[in-house]
Write an enzyme that holds these catalytic residues in place. Structure first.
Site, PDB file in Angstrom:
ATOM      1  N   ASN A   1       2.393  50.658   8.529  1.00 55.44           N
ATOM      2  CA  ASN A   1       3.317  49.770   8.402  1.00 55.44           C
ATOM      3  C   ASN A   1       2.957  48.554   9.406  1.00 55.44           C
ATOM      4  OD1 ASN A   1       6.264  49.053   7.530  1.00 55.44           O
ATOM      5  ND2 ASN A   1       6.776  49.208   9.370  1.00 55.44           N
TER       6      ASN A   1
ATOM      7  N   ASP B   1       3.887  50.442   4.395  1.00 58.18           N
ATOM      8  CA  ASP B   1       3.009  49.811   3.326  1.00 58.18           C
ATOM      9  C   ASP B   1       2.295  50.796   2.715  1.00 58.18           C
ATOM     10  OD1 ASP B   1       3.648  47.833   5.236  1.00 58.18           O
ATOM     11  OD2 ASP B   1       3.085  46.791   3.603  1.00 58.18           O
TER      12      ASP B   1
HETATM   13  O1  MRU Z   1       2.782  41.600   6.403  1.00 59.43           O
HETATM   14  P1  MRU Z   1       4.095  41.945   5.801  1.00 59.43           P
HETATM   15  O2  MRU Z   1       5.166  40.820   6.224  1.00 59.43           O
HETATM   16  O3  MRU Z   1       4.046  42.141   4.056  1.00 59.43           O
HETATM   17  O4  MRU Z   1       4.454  43.187   6.162  1.00 59.43           O
HETATM   18  C1  MRU Z   1       5.515  44.027   5.680  1.00 59.43           C
HETATM   19  C2  MRU Z   1       5.824  45.211   6.378  1.00 59.43           C
HETATM   20  O5  MRU Z   1       5.137  45.734   7.204  1.00 59.43           O
HETATM   21  C3  MRU Z   1       7.108  46.175   5.901  1.00 59.43           C
HETATM   22  O6  MRU Z   1       7.547  46.936   6.766  1.00 59.43           O
HETATM   23  C4  MRU Z   1       6.756  47.071   4.657  1.00 59.43           C
HETATM   24  O7  MRU Z   1       5.880  46.245   3.800  1.00 59.43           O
HETATM   25  C5  MRU Z   1       7.718  47.598   3.911  1.00 59.43           C
HETATM   26  S1  MRU Z   1       8.863  46.588   3.154  1.00 59.43           S
HETATM   27  C6  MRU Z   1      10.104  47.207   2.382  1.00 59.43           C
END
Ligand code: MRU
Length: 356
Positions: A249, A239
């Site tokens: 992440n 992220d």
């Molecule tokens: O809370 P989320 O579902 O948005 O979290 C998503 C993640 O942590 C993913 O691993 C990250 O966004 C990478 S997506 C290619």
């Protein structure tokens, strides 16, 4: 089966697949305003760092359309758009792709004459959308090459990093799909990813639809499968990546990285350029989103804890770069990730037109 698609632009409307109902309910949100998109991002109807970035770019087009309807011009128009961007930025604080996409859109606002603004914003949003699709393809190719000498691989992944989290084939999951295409994959362990089960609900659905051999694990089983010698590598998305490679992440990623290091298993992060935040030196500067305690107190629409038990519910954690074997990007593989190797990557981006 055709993969589910996280979002689509349809004539002045952003159509978002509501991921909160998956896998049992497939429904779409038709967003006509920037507020609609911000709400969808907050509620995780639209989620995954790259998909959020693309969604926010289109949300700025919706804001420009609203402003036009309200006949706003001059300072009033610019103020309205600045507020829209501010609202979107506040929707999720950790995934930096959101901030990156919004600053790209603000750059368009700055340099475009008012009468051409909506069209210019739409063109930039569509380009960001297309770039994300192409970037995913390149990450998949680069990631699969990393495993060049191996067959019958068994990998473990966390959360969801596929088509649902992006607008292409995904990041970490794109690499997995590519390895499957090359017939080099024996199994993928999918962490269910508590509390909101993105692994179980989304990743397992995507892998099953693509015919990839996989097994679902609850998060606390990861150490045991590693101990059994059944995991050749862990691959996750990101992220936000700081300039030294520290990576935010989904919560649980750090624990996996520690486990992987103990078991001497390589730990890979796959992410596009829009996930790097070169403005922060280390992961300590990353804001971690704290979410509603009921996400932990409730499970499957039923209370699974006392209703008023205090809860700690961070949505993300930060994995220090020392625990990351390599970061797979659209350009190449950064190994090992640290301030030096990442600054080389940053410099290489400024020579690329994908960034302009
Ligand atoms: O809370 P989320 O579902 O948005 O979290 C998503 C993640 O942590 C993913 O691993 C990250 O966004 C990478 S997506 C290619």
């Amino acid at each position: 089966m055709k993969p589910l698609c996280s979002l689509q632009w349809e004539k002045d409307t952003l159509v978002i697949l509501d991921q909160t109902g998956l896998p049992s309910h497939i429904s779409y949100l038709r967003c006509h305003t920037c507020e609609d998109v911000a709400t969808a991002i907050k509620k995780l109807s639209l989620r995954g760092a790259p998909a959020i970035g693309v969604g926010a770019a289109y949300a700025m087009v919706l804001a420009a359309i609203q402003a036009k309807k309200n006949k706003l011009t001059g300072d009033a128009l610019r103020e309205y758009l600045a507020k829209a961007a501010q609202m979107l930025r506040a929707s999720r604080p950790t995934a930096v792709n959101l901030f990156w996409a919004l600053s790209e859109m603000e750059h368009v606002i700055e340099k475009t004459p008012e009468e051409q603004l909506t069209e210019a914003l739409l063109a930039r949003a569509a380009a960001i959308h297309e770039e994300d699709r192409r970037t995913c393809e390149k990450i998949a190719q680069n990631g699969a090459m990393l495993f060049q000498k191996r067959e019958a691989l068994s990998l473990l992944t966390h959360c969801n990093t596929g088509a649902l989290a992006t607008t292409g084939i995904g990041t970490a999951l794109g690499v997995i799909l590519q390895l499957h295409k090359e017939k080099r994959l024996a199994n993928v362990y999918v962490d269910e990813t508590r509390p909101l089960l993105q692994g179980a609900r989304l990743t397992a659905t995507e892998l099953m639809a693509a015919g990839v051999p996989c097994q679902l694990l609850s998060d606390n089983m990861a150490g045991y499968v590693m101990r059994l010698g059944r995991v050749d590598g862990v691959i996750v998305g990101a992220d936000r990546i700081a300039a030294n490679g520290d990576t935010a992440n989904k919560i649980g990623t750090y624990a996996l990285a520690v486990l992987a290091a103990y078991h001497e298993i390589p730990f890979y992060v796959a992410a596009p350029y829009s996930t790097f935040d070169f403005s922060i030196e280390t992961g300590r500067e990353i804001t971690i989103e704290q979410r509603d305690p009921d996400e932990v107190r409730w499970f499957n629409n039923q209370a699974s804890a006392p209703p008023d038990v205090p809860v700690f519910n961070p949505a993300f954690d930060v994995t220090p770069h020392e625990l990351i074997t390599a970061i797979i990007t659209e350009k190449d593989v950064i190994a090992p990730p640290n301030s030096e190797t990442i600054s080389v990557y940053e410099r290489s981006l400024s020579h690329d037109n994908i960034h302009n």
